[in-house]
Design a protein around this motif. Sequence first.
Motif, PDB file in Angstrom:
ATOM      1  N   ALA A 132      33.237  32.144  48.784  1.00  0.00           N
ATOM      2  CA  ALA A 132      33.485  31.020  47.869  1.00  0.00           C
ATOM      3  C   ALA A 132      32.260  30.688  47.028  1.00  0.00           C
ATOM      4  O   ALA A 132      32.386  30.275  45.863  1.00  0.00           O
ATOM      5  CB  ALA A 132      33.926  29.791  48.657  1.00  0.00           C
ATOM      6  N   GLY A 133      31.069  30.861  47.594  1.00  0.00           N
ATOM      7  CA  GLY A 133      29.856  30.540  46.850  1.00  0.00           C
ATOM      8  C   GLY A 133      29.635  31.447  45.653  1.00  0.00           C
ATOM      9  O   GLY A 133      28.887  31.101  44.736  1.00  0.00           O
ATOM     10  N   ALA A 134      30.275  32.602  45.648  1.00  0.00           N
ATOM     11  CA  ALA A 134      30.111  33.558  44.540  1.00  0.00           C
ATOM     12  C   ALA A 134      31.068  33.275  43.385  1.00  0.00           C
ATOM     13  O   ALA A 134      30.959  33.916  42.331  1.00  0.00           O
ATOM     14  CB  ALA A 134      30.325  34.977  45.053  1.00  0.00           C
ATOM     15  N   LEU A 135      32.003  32.340  43.568  1.00  0.00           N
ATOM     16  CA  LEU A 135      32.922  32.008  42.478  1.00  0.00           C
ATOM     17  C   LEU A 135      32.145  31.396  41.314  1.00  0.00           C
ATOM     18  O   LEU A 135      31.258  30.561  41.506  1.00  0.00           O
ATOM     19  CB  LEU A 135      33.995  31.036  42.970  1.00  0.00           C
ATOM     20  CG  LEU A 135      34.945  31.579  44.052  1.00  0.00           C
ATOM     21  CD1 LEU A 135      35.870  30.474  44.565  1.00  0.00           C
ATOM     22  CD2 LEU A 135      35.756  32.749  43.517  1.00  0.00           C
ATOM     23  N   GLU A 136      32.495  31.794  40.119  1.00  0.00           N
ATOM     24  CA  GLU A 136      31.713  31.395  38.942  1.00  0.00           C
ATOM     25  C   GLU A 136      31.872  29.923  38.600  1.00  0.00           C
ATOM     26  O   GLU A 136      30.900  29.227  38.302  1.00  0.00           O
ATOM     27  CB  GLU A 136      32.121  32.257  37.739  1.00  0.00           C
ATOM     28  CG  GLU A 136      31.321  31.966  36.488  1.00  0.00           C
ATOM     29  CD  GLU A 136      31.721  32.857  35.325  1.00  0.00           C
ATOM     30  OE1 GLU A 136      31.263  32.592  34.202  1.00  0.00           O
ATOM     31  OE2 GLU A 136      32.491  33.811  35.545  1.00  0.00           O
ATOM     32  N   LYS A 137      33.107  29.423  38.614  1.00  0.00           N
ATOM     33  CA  LYS A 137      33.356  28.053  38.177  1.00  0.00           C
ATOM     34  C   LYS A 137      33.134  27.052  39.313  1.00  0.00           C
ATOM     35  O   LYS A 137      33.635  27.256  40.435  1.00  0.00           O
ATOM     36  CB  LYS A 137      34.782  27.919  37.652  1.00  0.00           C
ATOM     37  CG  LYS A 137      35.047  28.732  36.398  1.00  0.00           C
ATOM     38  CD  LYS A 137      36.490  28.525  35.931  1.00  0.00           C
ATOM     39  CE  LYS A 137      36.779  29.323  34.665  1.00  0.00           C
ATOM     40  NZ  LYS A 137      38.189  29.130  34.212  1.00  0.00           N
ATOM     41  N   PRO A 138      32.409  25.957  39.058  1.00  0.00           N
ATOM     42  CA  PRO A 138      32.201  24.949  40.104  1.00  0.00           C
ATOM     43  C   PRO A 138      33.500  24.331  40.591  1.00  0.00           C
ATOM     44  O   PRO A 138      33.618  23.970  41.764  1.00  0.00           O
ATOM     45  CB  PRO A 138      31.293  23.909  39.424  1.00  0.00           C
ATOM     46  CG  PRO A 138      31.445  24.145  37.960  1.00  0.00           C
ATOM     47  CD  PRO A 138      31.720  25.605  37.797  1.00  0.00           C
ATOM     48  N   GLU A 139      34.500  24.236  39.703  1.00  0.00           N
ATOM     49  CA  GLU A 139      35.793  23.683  40.117  1.00  0.00           C
ATOM     50  C   GLU A 139      36.450  24.582  41.162  1.00  0.00           C
ATOM     51  O   GLU A 139      37.070  24.078  42.111  1.00  0.00           O
ATOM     52  CB  GLU A 139      36.732  23.532  38.914  1.00  0.00           C
ATOM     53  CG  GLU A 139      36.272  22.529  37.878  1.00  0.00           C
ATOM     54  CD  GLU A 139      35.318  23.137  36.860  1.00  0.00           C
ATOM     55  OE1 GLU A 139      34.949  22.423  35.914  1.00  0.00           O
ATOM     56  OE2 GLU A 139      34.947  24.321  37.021  1.00  0.00           O
ATOM     57  N   ASP A 140      36.322  25.901  40.988  1.00  0.00           N
ATOM     58  CA  ASP A 140      36.925  26.825  41.941  1.00  0.00           C
ATOM     59  C   ASP A 140      36.222  26.769  43.299  1.00  0.00           C
ATOM     60  O   ASP A 140      36.869  26.854  44.350  1.00  0.00           O
ATOM     61  CB  ASP A 140      36.874  28.257  41.391  1.00  0.00           C
ATOM     62  CG  ASP A 140      37.797  28.454  40.201  1.00  0.00           C
ATOM     63  OD1 ASP A 140      38.735  27.653  40.042  1.00  0.00           O
ATOM     64  OD2 ASP A 140      37.559  29.398  39.421  1.00  0.00           O
ATOM     65  N   ARG A 141      34.897  26.624  43.277  1.00  0.00           N
ATOM     66  CA  ARG A 141      34.162  26.501  44.545  1.00  0.00           C
ATOM     67  C   ARG A 141      34.572  25.215  45.259  1.00  0.00           C
ATOM     68  O   ARG A 141      34.760  25.200  46.480  1.00  0.00           O
ATOM     69  CB  ARG A 141      32.647  26.522  44.290  1.00  0.00           C
ATOM     70  CG  ARG A 141      32.139  27.821  43.693  1.00  0.00           C
ATOM     71  CD  ARG A 141      30.628  27.924  43.767  1.00  0.00           C
ATOM     72  NE  ARG A 141      29.920  26.905  42.997  1.00  0.00           N
ATOM     73  CZ  ARG A 141      29.627  26.980  41.709  1.00  0.00           C
ATOM     74  NH1 ARG A 141      30.015  28.041  41.002  1.00  0.00           N
ATOM     75  NH2 ARG A 141      28.961  26.016  41.099  1.00  0.00           N
ATOM     76  N   PHE A 142      34.717  24.152  44.503  1.00  0.00           N
ATOM     77  CA  PHE A 142      35.119  22.867  45.092  1.00  0.00           C
ATOM     78  C   PHE A 142      36.501  22.967  45.722  1.00  0.00           C
ATOM     79  O   PHE A 142      36.728  22.469  46.841  1.00  0.00           O
ATOM     80  CB  PHE A 142      35.106  21.770  44.024  1.00  0.00           C
ATOM     81  CG  PHE A 142      35.432  20.403  44.567  1.00  0.00           C
ATOM     82  CD1 PHE A 142      34.426  19.575  45.035  1.00  0.00           C
ATOM     83  CD2 PHE A 142      36.749  19.953  44.628  1.00  0.00           C
ATOM     84  CE1 PHE A 142      34.732  18.321  45.563  1.00  0.00           C
ATOM     85  CE2 PHE A 142      37.056  18.710  45.145  1.00  0.00           C
ATOM     86  CZ  PHE A 142      36.043  17.891  45.619  1.00  0.00           C
TER      87      PHE A 142
END
Length: 402
Positions: free
Chosen positions: A84-94
């Motif tokens: 999850a930490g590698a996801l580009e968008k902060p919304e996606d990580r959240f």
Amino acid sequence: MGLSSIVKAATGTPEKDKAVEGAPGDDVEVLDDEPKSILLAMVSQLRIGMDLSKVTLPVFVLEPRSMLERVTDFHSHPELMHGAGALEKPEDRFIQVLRYYLAGWHIKPKGVKKPYNPVLGEFFRCRYDYPDGTVAYYVAEQVSHHPPISAWYFTSPENNLDICGELRPKSKFLGNSAATLMDGSSHVTFLDKPSDGEYSISMPNMYARGILFGTMIMELGDTSTVKNQATGISCDVEFKTKGFFSGTYNAISGKIKGPKGDVGDISGKWSDTMEITKKGNKEVLFDVEDSTAPTQKVVAPEDKQSWNESRRLWSGVTAAIKAKDLNAATEAKTAIEDAQRETAREREEKGDTFTPRFFVLKDGEYRPNFSLPKADAKEQVAACRKYIYGDDFEPPATVQSK
């Protein structure tokens, strides 16, 4: 006789791991006449709003495991956080953090059960062996008795996850129900995304309904907040309790908000299917039926555990509850509680103070007295192993390490 003497005298074996309309069958419980009479006799001595932390509960309402172990339910679906930490968008990580958190609630005992109240200094530890050869470690400890505080730590360096938290439960009698107010927060860190800092999560409250009349049922209620200060994204999750004439059981709702406006809405049931709607598009956030089987904990056999590890400490109570011998369970539970009081009295007479083994108080909150070294993941895993097990017995691996 001290608490350690009672546990060492017990023998342990290795561990392997009427319906309410609209409520899942596993959420309700109907008591027989004898336990119902015992419960009513106890309730008759209580007052509305009374603190239940010092009230001795009958053993038939107990789930046969400690609260320190119950916290592990939230780590049953690690695949939701891996990468999850590698996801580009902060919304996606959240959203991944939110998904992980909400996915933990459906794992619970049948009926209305309360885990054992941990005694001061009790701890639970385990390891998770994932199919890809990576591992995670977990440890929890009862760091305070009055008020009760349980601190815990979960880490998987190879999967860039570091999570800690504490629980500060407060129980109150409300008449036909009892409430457990779950103070305390969890903190999620992606090791490969240090700029995010911590994702903080508060807990909903728990309500046992139907104590005096009706069918007993457990509900989650009130608001839980998930937020990340660095990205400015947050979500207030409302756990909805069913109204007397309307509503449904186990429903949730919430709005994810970001610095530039709303990100999406969540809805559904935490016991079944939850959905997220973004820009008019709805997708499944988590589906209990379609989810992978919960990852199993690897725990040392009781005879290899320290005397104050949860499963060994409560082994006599657990065995009696599983055998449906309520008298034996009550005797074993009373012996542990009496020994705890005696240990506290001796500590007070000597002027000693209790020092937790795994945690330390920092800025009003208990945190691990350990931090991951600045090294590669393999060295970090070795450091975790040493911190949690040291020279004690660690159960053998069930999957070949990465």
